[in-house]
Design a protein around this motif. Structure first.
Motif, short mmCIF file in Angstrom:
data_model
loop_
_atom_site.label_atom_id
_atom_site.label_comp_id
_atom_site.label_asym_id
_atom_site.label_seq_id
_atom_site.Cartn_x
_atom_site.Cartn_y
_atom_site.Cartn_z
N ARG A 192 0.84 -1.21 0.00
CA ARG A 192 0.00 0.00 0.00
C ARG A 192 0.87 1.26 0.00
NH1 ARG A 192 -1.31 3.99 2.60
NH2 ARG A 192 -0.09 3.43 4.42
N ARG A 193 1.92 1.27 0.82
CA ARG A 193 2.81 2.43 0.88
C ARG A 193 3.56 2.62 -0.44
NH1 ARG A 193 4.35 0.18 5.84
NH2 ARG A 193 6.39 -0.27 4.94
N TRP A 194 4.00 1.52 -1.05
CA TRP A 194 4.71 1.59 -2.32
C TRP A 194 3.79 2.15 -3.40
CZ3 TRP A 194 4.02 -1.48 -6.85
CH2 TRP A 194 5.04 -1.37 -7.80
N GLU A 195 2.56 1.65 -3.46
CA GLU A 195 1.61 2.15 -4.45
C GLU A 195 1.30 3.62 -4.20
OE1 GLU A 195 -1.68 -0.57 -4.20
OE2 GLU A 195 -0.64 -2.09 -5.40
N ALA A 196 1.15 4.02 -2.95
CA ALA A 196 0.89 5.42 -2.62
C ALA A 196 2.06 6.30 -3.05
CB ALA A 196 0.63 5.57 -1.12
N ALA A 197 3.28 5.79 -2.92
CA ALA A 197 4.45 6.56 -3.35
C ALA A 197 4.45 6.75 -4.87
CB ALA A 197 5.73 5.86 -2.90
N LEU A 198 4.04 5.74 -5.60
CA LEU A 198 3.96 5.88 -7.06
C LEU A 198 2.93 6.94 -7.44
CD1 LEU A 198 4.05 2.14 -8.27
CD2 LEU A 198 5.95 3.74 -7.99
N VAL A 199 1.76 6.87 -6.81
CA VAL A 199 0.71 7.85 -7.08
C VAL A 199 1.18 9.24 -6.70
CG1 VAL A 199 -1.62 8.58 -6.43
CG2 VAL A 199 -1.15 6.16 -6.87
N ALA A 200 1.82 9.37 -5.55
CA ALA A 200 2.30 10.68 -5.10
C ALA A 200 3.32 11.25 -6.09
CB ALA A 200 2.92 10.55 -3.71
N ALA A 201 4.15 10.40 -6.66
CA ALA A 201 5.13 10.88 -7.63
C ALA A 201 4.44 11.44 -8.86
CB ALA A 201 6.09 9.74 -8.01
N VAL A 202 3.40 10.76 -9.33
CA VAL A 202 2.66 11.25 -10.49
C VAL A 202 1.93 12.54 -10.14
CG1 VAL A 202 0.76 10.76 -12.09
CG2 VAL A 202 2.44 8.98 -11.55
N GLU A 203 1.32 12.58 -8.97
CA GLU A 203 0.60 13.78 -8.56
C GLU A 203 1.54 14.96 -8.33
OE1 GLU A 203 -1.72 12.42 -5.24
OE2 GLU A 203 -3.34 11.73 -6.55
N ALA A 204 2.81 14.67 -8.05
CA ALA A 204 3.80 15.73 -7.88
C ALA A 204 4.31 16.25 -9.22
CB ALA A 204 4.97 15.22 -7.03
N GLY A 205 3.85 15.64 -10.30
CA GLY A 205 4.20 16.14 -11.62
C GLY A 205 5.17 15.28 -12.41
N HIS A 206 5.61 14.17 -11.88
CA HIS A 206 6.49 13.28 -12.63
C HIS A 206 5.68 12.52 -13.67
CE1 HIS A 206 9.89 14.01 -10.00
NE2 HIS A 206 9.04 13.91 -8.98
N ALA A 207 6.30 12.26 -14.79
CA ALA A 207 5.63 11.54 -15.87
C ALA A 207 5.34 10.11 -15.44
CB ALA A 207 6.51 11.54 -17.11
N PRO A 208 4.11 9.65 -15.71
CA PRO A 208 3.78 8.27 -15.35
C PRO A 208 4.75 7.25 -15.95
CG PRO A 208 1.80 9.46 -15.90
CD PRO A 208 2.95 10.37 -16.23
N SER A 209 5.22 7.50 -17.16
CA SER A 209 6.16 6.55 -17.78
C SER A 209 7.49 6.52 -17.02
CB SER A 209 6.39 6.90 -19.25
OG SER A 209 6.88 8.23 -19.36
N ALA A 210 7.94 7.67 -16.52
CA ALA A 210 9.19 7.71 -15.76
C ALA A 210 9.01 7.01 -14.41
CB ALA A 210 9.64 9.15 -15.55
N VAL A 211 7.86 7.23 -13.78
CA VAL A 211 7.57 6.57 -12.51
C VAL A 211 7.52 5.06 -12.71
CG1 VAL A 211 5.84 6.29 -10.68
CG2 VAL A 211 6.37 8.58 -11.56
#
Length: 91
Positions: free
Chosen positions: A35-54
């Motif tokens: 759950r924490r790992w998935e939340a970190a991925l979502v947070a990275a995208v929401e912070a503006g990182h490209a989904p493909s880079a994440v």
């Protein structure tokens, strides 16, 4: 095996119960880590990182990252219900 068969069986049952409790604890910890790992991925995208880079960094597909982000947004909308932004009751 030596000793009283009842004692041996009781010890085996106790060992099974202890192992089961440890298994359940490990599974709960694994679910929380996931759950924490998935939340970190979502947070990275929401912070503006490209989904493909994440996705590349996490070793998953871009589709998986998009699914997680979509699920997060849907869950967020559920939290806002019934007064979703942009929705008006029909009168």
């Amino acid at each position: 095996m030596t000793g009283n068969p009842d004692t041996t069986i009781d010890a085996a049952v106790r060992a099974i119960r202890v192992a089961d409790a440890e298994r359940q604890t490990a599974q709960a910890a694994a679910r929380e880590a996931q759950r924490r790992w998935e939340a970190a991925l979502v947070a990275a995208v929401e912070a503006g990182h490209a989904p493909s880079a994440v996705a590349r960094e996490a070793g998953v597909t871009r589709n998986r990252v998009s699914q997680l982000v979509s699920a997060r947004r849907a869950a967020g909308q559920d939290d806002l219900a019934p007064g979703l932004p942009g929705s008006c009751p029909v009168r």
